[in-house]
Design a protein around this motif. Structure first.
Motif, PDB file in Angstrom:
ATOM      1  N   VAL A 111       0.867  -1.180   0.000  1.00  0.00           N
ATOM      2  CA  VAL A 111       0.000   0.000   0.000  1.00  0.00           C
ATOM      3  C   VAL A 111       0.902   1.229   0.000  1.00  0.00           C
ATOM      4  O   VAL A 111       1.838   1.326   0.805  1.00  0.00           O
ATOM      5  N   CYS A 112       0.627   2.150  -0.918  1.00  0.00           N
ATOM      6  CA  CYS A 112       1.382   3.400  -1.006  1.00  0.00           C
ATOM      7  C   CYS A 112       0.550   4.537  -0.429  1.00  0.00           C
ATOM      8  O   CYS A 112      -0.624   4.684  -0.786  1.00  0.00           O
ATOM      9  N   GLU A 113       1.145   5.311   0.449  1.00  0.00           N
ATOM     10  CA  GLU A 113       0.469   6.468   1.046  1.00  0.00           C
ATOM     11  C   GLU A 113       1.434   7.645   1.050  1.00  0.00           C
ATOM     12  O   GLU A 113       2.659   7.458   1.068  1.00  0.00           O
ATOM     13  N   LEU A 114       0.888   8.843   1.072  1.00  0.00           N
ATOM     14  CA  LEU A 114       1.749  10.019   1.206  1.00  0.00           C
ATOM     15  C   LEU A 114       2.349  10.068   2.608  1.00  0.00           C
ATOM     16  O   LEU A 114       1.721   9.626   3.580  1.00  0.00           O
ATOM     17  N   LYS A 115       3.554  10.584   2.701  1.00  0.00           N
ATOM     18  CA  LYS A 115       4.208  10.773   3.996  1.00  0.00           C
ATOM     19  C   LYS A 115       3.983  12.218   4.413  1.00  0.00           C
ATOM     20  O   LYS A 115       4.533  13.140   3.819  1.00  0.00           O
ATOM     21  N   TYR A 116       3.158  12.415   5.416  1.00  0.00           N
ATOM     22  CA  TYR A 116       2.753  13.762   5.831  1.00  0.00           C
ATOM     23  C   TYR A 116       3.835  14.399   6.692  1.00  0.00           C
ATOM     24  O   TYR A 116       4.426  13.751   7.551  1.00  0.00           O
ATOM     25  N   ASP A 117       4.067  15.673   6.460  1.00  0.00           N
ATOM     26  CA  ASP A 117       5.118  16.391   7.164  1.00  0.00           C
ATOM     27  C   ASP A 117       4.518  17.078   8.383  1.00  0.00           C
ATOM     28  O   ASP A 117       4.255  18.284   8.390  1.00  0.00           O
ATOM     29  N   GLY A 118       4.261  16.267   9.407  1.00  0.00           N
ATOM     30  CA  GLY A 118       3.656  16.798  10.627  1.00  0.00           C
ATOM     31  C   GLY A 118       4.241  16.120  11.843  1.00  0.00           C
ATOM     32  O   GLY A 118       5.445  15.899  11.920  1.00  0.00           O
ATOM     33  N   THR A 119       3.376  15.764  12.788  1.00  0.00           N
ATOM     34  CA  THR A 119       3.841  15.091  14.002  1.00  0.00           C
ATOM     35  C   THR A 119       2.940  13.895  14.290  1.00  0.00           C
ATOM     36  O   THR A 119       1.712  13.986  14.187  1.00  0.00           O
ATOM     37  N   ALA A 120       3.546  12.768  14.617  1.00  0.00           N
ATOM     38  CA  ALA A 120       2.796  11.520  14.806  1.00  0.00           C
ATOM     39  C   ALA A 120       2.062  11.518  16.139  1.00  0.00           C
ATOM     40  O   ALA A 120       2.570  12.020  17.153  1.00  0.00           O
ATOM     41  N   ILE A 312       8.533   1.131   4.743  1.00  0.00           N
ATOM     42  CA  ILE A 312       9.687   2.002   4.503  1.00  0.00           C
ATOM     43  C   ILE A 312       9.183   3.305   3.896  1.00  0.00           C
ATOM     44  O   ILE A 312       8.092   3.345   3.312  1.00  0.00           O
ATOM     45  N   ALA A 313       9.945   4.367   4.060  1.00  0.00           N
ATOM     46  CA  ALA A 313       9.585   5.664   3.488  1.00  0.00           C
ATOM     47  C   ALA A 313      10.503   5.983   2.317  1.00  0.00           C
ATOM     48  O   ALA A 313      11.724   5.840   2.409  1.00  0.00           O
ATOM     49  N   TYR A 314       9.906   6.380   1.212  1.00  0.00           N
ATOM     50  CA  TYR A 314      10.669   6.887   0.063  1.00  0.00           C
ATOM     51  C   TYR A 314      10.640   8.409   0.158  1.00  0.00           C
ATOM     52  O   TYR A 314       9.565   9.015   0.121  1.00  0.00           O
ATOM     53  N   LYS A 315      11.792   9.035   0.310  1.00  0.00           N
ATOM     54  CA  LYS A 315      11.847  10.486   0.471  1.00  0.00           C
ATOM     55  C   LYS A 315      12.049  11.156  -0.884  1.00  0.00           C
ATOM     56  O   LYS A 315      12.917  10.755  -1.668  1.00  0.00           O
ATOM     57  N   PHE A 316      11.214  12.162  -1.152  1.00  0.00           N
ATOM     58  CA  PHE A 316      11.386  12.933  -2.389  1.00  0.00           C
ATOM     59  C   PHE A 316      12.736  13.641  -2.367  1.00  0.00           C
ATOM     60  O   PHE A 316      13.287  13.916  -1.296  1.00  0.00           O
ATOM     61  N   LYS A 317      13.243  13.913  -3.539  1.00  0.00           N
ATOM     62  CA  LYS A 317      14.528  14.611  -3.637  1.00  0.00           C
ATOM     63  C   LYS A 317      14.464  15.923  -2.870  1.00  0.00           C
ATOM     64  O   LYS A 317      13.515  16.696  -3.005  1.00  0.00           O
ATOM     65  N   ALA A 318      15.466  16.153  -2.071  1.00  0.00           N
ATOM     66  CA  ALA A 318      15.474  17.328  -1.208  1.00  0.00           C
ATOM     67  C   ALA A 318      15.605  18.612  -2.016  1.00  0.00           C
ATOM     68  O   ALA A 318      16.188  18.627  -3.101  1.00  0.00           O
ATOM     69  N   GLU A 319      15.061  19.680  -1.461  1.00  0.00           N
ATOM     70  CA  GLU A 319      15.206  20.993  -2.100  1.00  0.00           C
ATOM     71  C   GLU A 319      16.645  21.489  -1.981  1.00  0.00           C
ATOM     72  O   GLU A 319      17.342  21.186  -1.015  1.00  0.00           O
TER      73      GLU A 319
END
Length: 675
Positions: A111-120, A312-319
């Motif tokens: 299952v693929c989900e977006l990784k939200y940039d917040g707090t768990a 596992i988390a796939y991280k988008f290319k950093a700015e």
């Protein structure tokens, strides 16, 4: 209106408001206007004020906050909240998929989900109502933030449908971009410092003591994992759909925010789509989370010490940003490690203004040929501190020279050394280099170590420079120096009293925390726990040989050598003696694992599959209580495999190749009861 009539109307209003809240925030299909909703809310507020005996902490009126809290208690997580491992490329992801399917014994569904940039957060529901909300904390315990979470309108207070009576559900609290901009605009108009980014703002908001201010800031949430016994479905995806029907806000499948994938190409298709489309979202995301869908495979794959093997988390290319390198400075850490730091022309990057960035080590500077005056590329990926990743050679100034790395400590002047196989240079002057001494004290008092409140970095440095402390053991003598403390800047009567009380409380921290606080090289939090629970006292640890230490789970040769070297130094033994005299805990207080018999002594047993009469944790405990060692993988040393449903094919194949006996759940208990 009689009391009974008032109660019935209050119940009716609460039900209506819960329903309309669900329609608006979860389904995005409001059935009434905002004005009508507000009228119902005002009526409920009036009735609850008139009839306080019918108060309910999960009433919709609690959404607006209820005053100022005294502070936050902590509570244990029923299930540890582990972090995810990261991957940054298709090749790394392919390796993860191949490894996972090999361990699972066949093809997995993901299952693929977006990784939200917040707090768990972790939410506990009982009888359909929100019972408790916890932050991640250290993964084992978290802060109780229930009052603040009740103000978040996308988190249901009362569930609907066929929900379990008692379960844990986890998610991410975040601040929508528009709410963040609005809040920062208000702060700037008030002459206040704006927040750096939505993630930090969401985290800070959840820890505010004023619940009304929390409610005002407009936090939102997404739910991403359900923990129920027994599971409500066979897969993670089905569980999330059920959670949505109970009232939780999950990623919207119709907008492709969550998707089942059967192979790497389908996963990468999801990643490529959101790498572009994420910029159109009303919230920030920094990657994609990939989870094994089938619960029985999640159970089979299990966990490492820090993260689940099934996600596992796939991280988008950093700015990245381009700016000028003004100079290079050097920092000295508590271990003596020297870290070169790029001092930069300020540049805005990923929501913050960056003035400094890591240069890692001398080899990295030489490899990139970084020179003062260069235009450099700075990246802010998953790291808190930005890093220099390259040089724009086309913009290099004339007459620049290759950078010469320092040869002596910038703090104490001692000649630096570089250990074989190490990338960093070190200052060996552990006893006379101020940043190392201060750094060790800061590590000692940190939250995951002795957790001494009221001692920040500036205060530690001030106490050291004023001669009130020379090492961490001196903290426990400060009670005799109260008058000296009161003379220091920003140290009033109350703050000094609170500090001394916090130091006194730290004496009750368990042995595993004290061991971590000592700062032995390579002995992190997890390793300290393993050692403390195995060795059980500092005296036994001091006497342990390298061979004894290597036999402990998570302890390798490098860690064992470091521990032996640490206790071989007389000054460290003296330091521990002073801490012991102060009253710190140097023995594990918790009872040793119960041993009921030795009927399985000497046997290594592997558990695989799903069981019916007992769960895996209970079976593991039973085996260990009767002397067995429970192995994680099938090897030549495995004596037996207990196989439940859906046993991993790879384990089955390897067991057959090695001729290892395989028992069903029933067969094992028949065997167990016969010996």
């Amino acid at each position: 209106m009689t009391d009974l009539e008032a109660l019935e109307r209050i119940k009716e209003l609460r039900a209506q408001l819960h329903h309309h809240n669900y329609c608006y925030y979860i389904l995005d299909k409001p059935e009434i206007s905002d004005q009508e909703f507000d009228m119902l809310m005002k009526e409920l507020e009036s009735l609850e004020a008139a009839y306080p005996q019918f108060a309910d902490e999960n009433s919709p009126t609690r959404r607006v906050g209820g005053g100022v809290l005294d502070g936050f208690e902590t509570a244990p997580h029923k299930y540890p909240m582990l972090s995810l491992g990261n991957t940054y490329s298709e090749e790394e992801l392919r390796e993860y998929i191949n490894r996972t399917e090999r361990l699972a014994g066949g093809q997995c569904q993901f299952v693929c989900e977006l990784k939200y940039d917040g707090t768990a957060i972790s939410l506990h529901y009982k009888n359909g109502q929100l019972h408790q909300a916890l932050t991640r904390g250290d993964g084992l315990t978290g802060d109780v933030i229930t009052a603040n979470v009740r103000t978040i309108k996308s988190i249901p207070l009362q569930l609907k449908g066929d929900y379990p009576q008692d379960f844990i559900i986890r998610g991410e609290v975040f601040m929508p971009v528009e709410a963040f901009r609005k809040l920062n605009k208000e702060r700037i108009e008030q002459g206040l410092e704006p927040f750096a980014n939505p993630r930090n703002c969401a985290s800070g908001t959840l820890k505010l003591l004023d619940t009304r201010e929390v409610a005002r800031r407009g936090l939102d949430s997404f739910i991403y994992f359900l923990l129920a016994e027994p599971p409500v479905a066979d897969t993670h995806y089905e569980s999330m759909l059920k959670a949505r029907s109970w009232g939780f806000k999950i990623p919207d499948p119709s907008r492709r925010m969550v998707q089942v994938a059967n192979n790497l190409e389908e996963i990468m298709d999801f990643i490529r789509y959101w790498d572009v489309e994420r910029h159109q979202l009303p919230f920030e995301t920094d990657g994609v989370v990939i989870k094994v869908n089938q619960y029985h495979l999640q159970q089979e794959l299990g966990f490492t010490a820090k993260s689940p093997r099934w996600a596992i988390a796939y991280k988008f290319k950093a700015e990245q940003a381009r700016t000028r390198l003004l100079s290079i400075s050097y920092q000295v850490g508590r271990t003596g490690a020297i870290t070169p730091v790029a001092e930069l022309e300020p540049v805005f990057l990923a929501g913050t203004t960056v003035k400094r960035a890591s240069l890692h080590n001398a080899d990295q500077i030489a490899r990139l040929d970084i020179r003062v005056g260069d235009m450099v590329y700075v990246e802010k990926g998953g790291e808190i501190i930005p890093k220099v990743i390259g040089v724009d050679l086309t913009a290099r100034l004339e007459n620049t020279h290759p950078h010469r790395y320092i040869t002596h400590c910038p703090e104490c002047g001692t000649a630096l050394i570089r250990y074989p196989g190490e990338a960093l240079h070190y200052c060996p002057n552990q006893e006379g280099c101020p940043p190392q001494i201060i750094g060790r004290i800061e590590h000692f008092i940190s939250r995951k170590a002795m957790d001494i409140e009221g001692l920040g970095s500036e205060t530690v440095e001030m106490l050291y420079k004023k001669g009130l402390i020379a090492d961490a053991a001196d903290l426990y003598s400060l009670k005799n120096k109260k008058e000296d403390l009161l003379k220091l800047e920003r140290m009033a009567e109350k703050s000094v009293t609170n500090l001394l009380e916090s130091i006194e409380r730290s004496k009750s921290q368990p042995f595993e925390r004290v061991l971590f606080a000592l700062g032995i090289r390579y002995v992190g939090e997890t390793v300290a726990k393993k050692i403390a629970r195995t060795v059980r006292s500092i005296d036994k640890l001091i006497a342990a040989t390298k061979e004894h230490l290597i036999a402990i789970d998570e302890v390798g040769e490098k860690i064992a050598e470091s521990i032996v070297d640490y206790f071989a130094k007389e000054k460290n033994i003296h330091f521990i003696s002073r801490l012991r005299e102060a009253g710190l805990q140097f023995e594990t207080r918790e009872e040793a694992p119960v041993t009921l018999s030795d009927k399985l002594a000497g046997k290594t047993i592997v558990i695989s599959g799903v069981f019916h009469t007992i769960n895996r944790d209970e079976l593991k405990a039973l085996l260990e209580q009767h002397g067995a060692k429970v192995g994680s993988g099938v090897t030549g040393k495995t004596d037996m495999i207990i196989a439940g449903d859906n046993m991993g094919p790879s384990k089955l194949q390897k067991a057959n190749q090695l001729g290892i006996k395989i028992m069903s759940e029933k067969e094992f208990f028949e065997y167990f009861n016969s010996i």
